[in-house]
Design a protein around this motif. Structure first.
Motif, PDB file in Angstrom:
ATOM      1  N   PRO A 182       0.827  -1.215   0.000  1.00 40.47           N
ATOM      2  CA  PRO A 182       0.000   0.000   0.000  1.00 40.47           C
ATOM      3  C   PRO A 182       0.855   1.258   0.000  1.00 40.47           C
ATOM      4  O   PRO A 182       1.988   1.278   0.488  1.00 40.47           O
ATOM      5  CB  PRO A 182      -0.784  -0.131   1.319  1.00 40.47           C
ATOM      6  N   GLY A 183       0.304   2.314  -0.565  1.00 38.50           N
ATOM      7  CA  GLY A 183       0.980   3.602  -0.542  1.00 38.50           C
ATOM      8  C   GLY A 183       1.372   4.136  -1.899  1.00 38.50           C
ATOM      9  O   GLY A 183       1.591   5.339  -2.058  1.00 38.50           O
ATOM     10  N   THR A 184       1.457   3.268  -2.889  1.00 38.58           N
ATOM     11  CA  THR A 184       1.767   3.685  -4.247  1.00 38.58           C
ATOM     12  C   THR A 184       1.262   2.622  -5.205  1.00 38.58           C
ATOM     13  O   THR A 184       1.209   1.438  -4.843  1.00 38.58           O
ATOM     14  CB  THR A 184       3.277   3.910  -4.442  1.00 38.58           C
ATOM     15  N   GLU A 185       0.893   3.013  -6.404  1.00 41.01           N
ATOM     16  CA  GLU A 185       0.304   2.068  -7.344  1.00 41.01           C
ATOM     17  C   GLU A 185       1.145   1.857  -8.590  1.00 41.01           C
ATOM     18  O   GLU A 185       0.754   1.115  -9.482  1.00 41.01           O
ATOM     19  CB  GLU A 185      -1.105   2.525  -7.733  1.00 41.01           C
ATOM     20  N   GLY A 186       2.296   2.483  -8.673  1.00 36.19           N
ATOM     21  CA  GLY A 186       3.138   2.311  -9.852  1.00 36.19           C
ATOM     22  C   GLY A 186       4.498   2.919  -9.616  1.00 36.19           C
ATOM     23  O   GLY A 186       4.688   3.761  -8.723  1.00 36.19           O
ATOM     24  N   ILE A 187       5.463   2.487 -10.434  1.00 35.22           N
ATOM     25  CA  ILE A 187       6.834   2.928 -10.218  1.00 35.22           C
ATOM     26  C   ILE A 187       7.020   4.410 -10.507  1.00 35.22           C
ATOM     27  O   ILE A 187       8.006   5.009 -10.083  1.00 35.22           O
ATOM     28  CB  ILE A 187       7.817   2.094 -11.073  1.00 35.22           C
ATOM     29  N   GLU A 188       6.079   5.020 -11.207  1.00 36.83           N
ATOM     30  CA  GLU A 188       6.163   6.451 -11.478  1.00 36.83           C
ATOM     31  C   GLU A 188       5.481   7.278 -10.396  1.00 36.83           C
ATOM     32  O   GLU A 188       5.576   8.506 -10.391  1.00 36.83           O
ATOM     33  CB  GLU A 188       5.532   6.769 -12.840  1.00 36.83           C
ATOM     34  N   ASP A 189       4.780   6.608  -9.477  1.00 42.33           N
ATOM     35  CA  ASP A 189       4.015   7.323  -8.462  1.00 42.33           C
ATOM     36  C   ASP A 189       4.812   7.445  -7.171  1.00 42.33           C
ATOM     37  O   ASP A 189       5.321   6.440  -6.662  1.00 42.33           O
ATOM     38  CB  ASP A 189       2.701   6.594  -8.164  1.00 42.33           C
ATOM     39  N   PRO A 190       4.915   8.630  -6.600  1.00 40.14           N
ATOM     40  CA  PRO A 190       5.581   8.764  -5.308  1.00 40.14           C
ATOM     41  C   PRO A 190       4.742   8.163  -4.190  1.00 40.14           C
ATOM     42  O   PRO A 190       3.513   8.100  -4.292  1.00 40.14           O
ATOM     43  CB  PRO A 190       5.718  10.281  -5.138  1.00 40.14           C
ATOM     44  N   PHE A 191       5.404   7.697  -3.141  1.00 37.20           N
ATOM     45  CA  PHE A 191       4.693   7.195  -1.969  1.00 37.20           C
ATOM     46  C   PHE A 191       3.857   8.320  -1.384  1.00 37.20           C
ATOM     47  O   PHE A 191       4.314   9.451  -1.250  1.00 37.20           O
ATOM     48  CB  PHE A 191       5.693   6.683  -0.937  1.00 37.20           C
ATOM     49  N   SER A 192       2.611   8.020  -1.028  1.00 39.76           N
ATOM     50  CA  SER A 192       1.684   9.051  -0.578  1.00 39.76           C
ATOM     51  C   SER A 192       0.918   8.565   0.643  1.00 39.76           C
ATOM     52  O   SER A 192       0.363   7.461   0.641  1.00 39.76           O
ATOM     53  CB  SER A 192       0.708   9.389  -1.706  1.00 39.76           C
ATOM     54  N   ASP A 193       0.866   9.398   1.685  1.00 41.73           N
ATOM     55  CA  ASP A 193       0.053   9.070   2.852  1.00 41.73           C
ATOM     56  C   ASP A 193      -1.413   8.932   2.476  1.00 41.73           C
ATOM     57  O   ASP A 193      -2.131   8.080   3.010  1.00 41.73           O
ATOM     58  CB  ASP A 193       0.209  10.147   3.918  1.00 41.73           C
ATOM     59  N   GLU A 194      -1.870   9.776   1.562  1.00 38.64           N
ATOM     60  CA  GLU A 194      -3.275   9.715   1.132  1.00 38.64           C
ATOM     61  C   GLU A 194      -3.584   8.382   0.449  1.00 38.64           C
ATOM     62  O   GLU A 194      -4.613   7.750   0.738  1.00 38.64           O
ATOM     63  CB  GLU A 194      -3.580  10.867   0.190  1.00 38.64           C
ATOM     64  N   VAL A 195      -2.702   7.947  -0.434  1.00 36.94           N
ATOM     65  CA  VAL A 195      -2.903   6.659  -1.105  1.00 36.94           C
ATOM     66  C   VAL A 195      -2.766   5.514  -0.107  1.00 36.94           C
ATOM     67  O   VAL A 195      -3.532   4.546  -0.157  1.00 36.94           O
ATOM     68  CB  VAL A 195      -1.900   6.504  -2.261  1.00 36.94           C
ATOM     69  N   LEU A 196      -1.820   5.621   0.802  1.00 35.14           N
ATOM     70  CA  LEU A 196      -1.643   4.591   1.825  1.00 35.14           C
ATOM     71  C   LEU A 196      -2.915   4.421   2.643  1.00 35.14           C
ATOM     72  O   LEU A 196      -3.387   3.300   2.863  1.00 35.14           O
ATOM     73  CB  LEU A 196      -0.467   4.959   2.735  1.00 35.14           C
ATOM     74  N   ARG A 197      -3.483   5.524   3.075  1.00 36.46           N
ATOM     75  CA  ARG A 197      -4.715   5.451   3.865  1.00 36.46           C
ATOM     76  C   ARG A 197      -5.843   4.807   3.050  1.00 36.46           C
ATOM     77  O   ARG A 197      -6.582   3.954   3.561  1.00 36.46           O
ATOM     78  CB  ARG A 197      -5.111   6.845   4.340  1.00 36.46           C
ATOM     79  N   ARG A 198      -5.966   5.211   1.805  1.00 36.25           N
ATOM     80  CA  ARG A 198      -7.025   4.629   0.957  1.00 36.25           C
ATOM     81  C   ARG A 198      -6.830   3.133   0.786  1.00 36.25           C
ATOM     82  O   ARG A 198      -7.789   2.351   0.861  1.00 36.25           O
ATOM     83  CB  ARG A 198      -7.046   5.335  -0.401  1.00 36.25           C
ATOM     84  N   HIS A 199      -5.597   2.716   0.545  1.00 39.57           N
ATOM     85  CA  HIS A 199      -5.328   1.284   0.382  1.00 39.57           C
ATOM     86  C   HIS A 199      -5.629   0.495   1.658  1.00 39.57           C
ATOM     87  O   HIS A 199      -6.203  -0.605   1.611  1.00 39.57           O
ATOM     88  CB  HIS A 199      -3.864   1.083  -0.011  1.00 39.57           C
ATOM     89  N   LEU A 200      -5.230   1.048   2.797  1.00 35.96           N
ATOM     90  CA  LEU A 200      -5.477   0.341   4.054  1.00 35.96           C
ATOM     91  C   LEU A 200      -6.969   0.269   4.371  1.00 35.96           C
ATOM     92  O   LEU A 200      -7.442  -0.741   4.909  1.00 35.96           O
ATOM     93  CB  LEU A 200      -4.713   1.024   5.192  1.00 35.96           C
TER      94      LEU A 200
END
Length: 356
Positions: free
Chosen positions: A61-79
Motif C-alpha cells: 500500500p501507498g503507491t500504485e506504480g513505479i512512477e508514483d511517489p509514496f503518498s500518505d493519502e494513497v496509503l490510507r485509501r489502500h489500508l
C-alpha cells in the motif's frame, strides 16, 4: 462526561470459531477479547462463523506504480480498502518508503507489519523505487531496515531471468546478520537461481518463488522458510502471456507459472507454511488468493488459514482466544465450505470497534 465515558460499552460476540469449530462467546473490553461474561453487554454478533481478521502477507500500500511517489493519502485509501474487505492485518514486504508513524496509531487502520524499503542491488529492481545499495553495503542496510520497521527487511534476490541472481554468500550473510539482530528476511525471487539461493541462505519467507526447484521444498519445511506464492497476480495475466508472441521471456515466464501450482501443493503436503499474499491492486482482494490456493490443491480450511489464523500465528499474533486483539470477521455460513461468502462479511470488528 458522558455515560459511555463513565462506563464504556462492552460488546459481545458469539458464534462458531474457526479453526477450532467450537461455539464460543467473547466480550470485547477495549481492544481485547475476553471470555469472562460481562452483564448487559451489547450483542453485536449472534451466531454464524467467527474468524480472526483476514491477513494479506504480501501487499504494497501507498503507491500504485513505479512512477508514483509514496503518498500518505494513497496509503490510507489502500489500508481502508483492506479493512473494508475484512483484512485487518497486513504485512508490507518492501515499500517505496518506510511506514509513517500514524499507521500504528490510527484505530481505524488495519495492523501493519512492515519490512522497510525494498533493498535492491545494482540491476535488480526498478531504479530508485526502493533503496538502492551496493552488494558490499547490503548486510548493513538489511539490518538497518529491519530495526527501523516491524523487524522485517525485504531483499530483491533476483530480477531479470537473463541476469545473475544475488550471490548466495551475500544473501547468506544478510540472513545471518538480520537474525543476529532479532529480525527476519523476506526475499523476492522469480528465477531458479534466485529461489535456490534464498532457500539455501535460510530466508524466512520466499516471496513468489517462481521456478523453485521442488527438491528444495523439504529443506524449506525443515528450516521454517514460509512460501508466499502470490498466485493471483501471476494467474491474472497467464492467459495473456500464453496468447503473446513467442519469446525467451514469454517461454521462461510460462515455464515458471506451470510449476507454481504443483509446487504450492507439494509445499503444503511437506509441511511448509504457505501464506496468502496478493502483490496487486486493488487492495482488499486476498479472497482471490485464497481461491487460487484452493485451485493449487490446498484444502479450503488450509487456504483460509493462510489468510487468517495461520498467517496471524506466523506473524506472532494469536487467534480468537482470551486476551487476543479484538480483530475478527463474522460470516453467516461456513466459509470453508463456500469461500464465496468471504466477500460478504456480516460483521467486521477492528481493535474492538465495529467497522461494519
Amino acid at each position: 462526561m458522558t455515560a459511555e465515558e463513565v462506563c464504556p460499552v462492552v460488546l459481545q460476540v458469539r458464534g462458531v470459531v474457526l479453526p477450532e469449530r467450537e461455539e464460543r462467546s467473547f466480550w470485547i473490553d477495549g481492544d481485547r477479547l475476553r471470555t469472562d461474561p460481562v452483564p448487559h453487554a451489547d450483542l453485536v454478533v449472534d451466531g454464524g462463523w467467527l474468524l480472526p481478521g483476514l491477513v494479506d502477507v504480501h501487499t504494497h500500500p501507498g503507491t500504485e506504480g513505479i512512477e508514483d511517489p509514496f503518498s500518505d493519502e494513497v496509503l490510507r485509501r489502500h489500508l481502508v480498502d483492506h479493512r473494508d474487505a475484512g483484512v485487518l492485518l497486513v504485512r508490507t514486504p518492501g515499500s517505496a518508503a518506510r511506514m509513517p508513524g500514524w499507521v500504528d496509531e490510527d484505530p481505524d487502520m488495519p495492523r501493519v507489519r512492515s519490512a522497510g524499503r525494498w533493498l535492491a542491488t545494482p540491476g535488480r529492481f526498478f531504479p530508485g523505487f526502493g533503496r538502492d545499495v551496493s552488494e558490499a553495503d547490503l548486510v548493513h542496510a538489511a539490518v538497518e531496515e529491519a530495526k527501523a520497521s516491524s523487524g522485517w527487511c525485504k531483499v530483491i534476490g533476483d530480477w531479470k531471468h537473463s541476469e545473475p541472481a544475488l550471490p548466495l554468500e551475500i544473501l547468506t550473510a544478510v540472513v545471518q546478520a538480520v537474525h543476529m539482530a532479532g529480525g527476519r528476511v523476506a526475499a523476492h525471487c522469480q528465477t531458479a537461481e534466485g529461489s535456490r539461493n534464498a532457500v539455501l541462505a535460510g530466508v524466512d519467507s520466499l516471496e513468489h518463488g517462481m521456478h523453485l526447484d521442488p527438491d528444495l521444498i523439504g529443506r524449506m519445511a525443515a528450516q521454517g522458510t514460509a512460501f508466499v506464492p502470490t498466485l493471483s497476480v501471476f494467474g491474472a495475466t497467464a492467459d495473456q502471456r500464453r496468447a503473446g508472441a513467442p519469446s525467451s521471456t514469454r517461454d521462461w515466464w510460462l515455464a515458471g507459472w506451470e510449476g507454481m501450482l504443483p509446487n504450492v501443493s507439494a509445499a503444503h503436503e511437506a509441511g511448509v507454511t504457505v501464506l496468502a499474499g496478493t502483490d496487486s491492486f486493488p487492495c482488499g482482494t486476498v479472497t482471490s488468493e485464497i481461491e487460487w490456493l484452493v485451485h493449487a490443491g490446498l484444502p479450503a480450511e488450509a487456504a483460509l488459514g493462510a489468510a487468517s489464523w495461520s498467517a496471524r500465528s506466523w506473524l506472532g499474533l494469536p487467534g480468537l482466544v482470551d486476551g487476543a486483539p479484538a480483530d475478527l470477521v463474522a460470516y453467516d455460513t461456513d466459509p470453508t465450505i463456500d469461500t464465496s461468502v468471504l466477500a460478504h462479511p456480516t460483521r467486521i470488528i477492528l481493535r474492538g470497534r465495529v467497522v461494519s
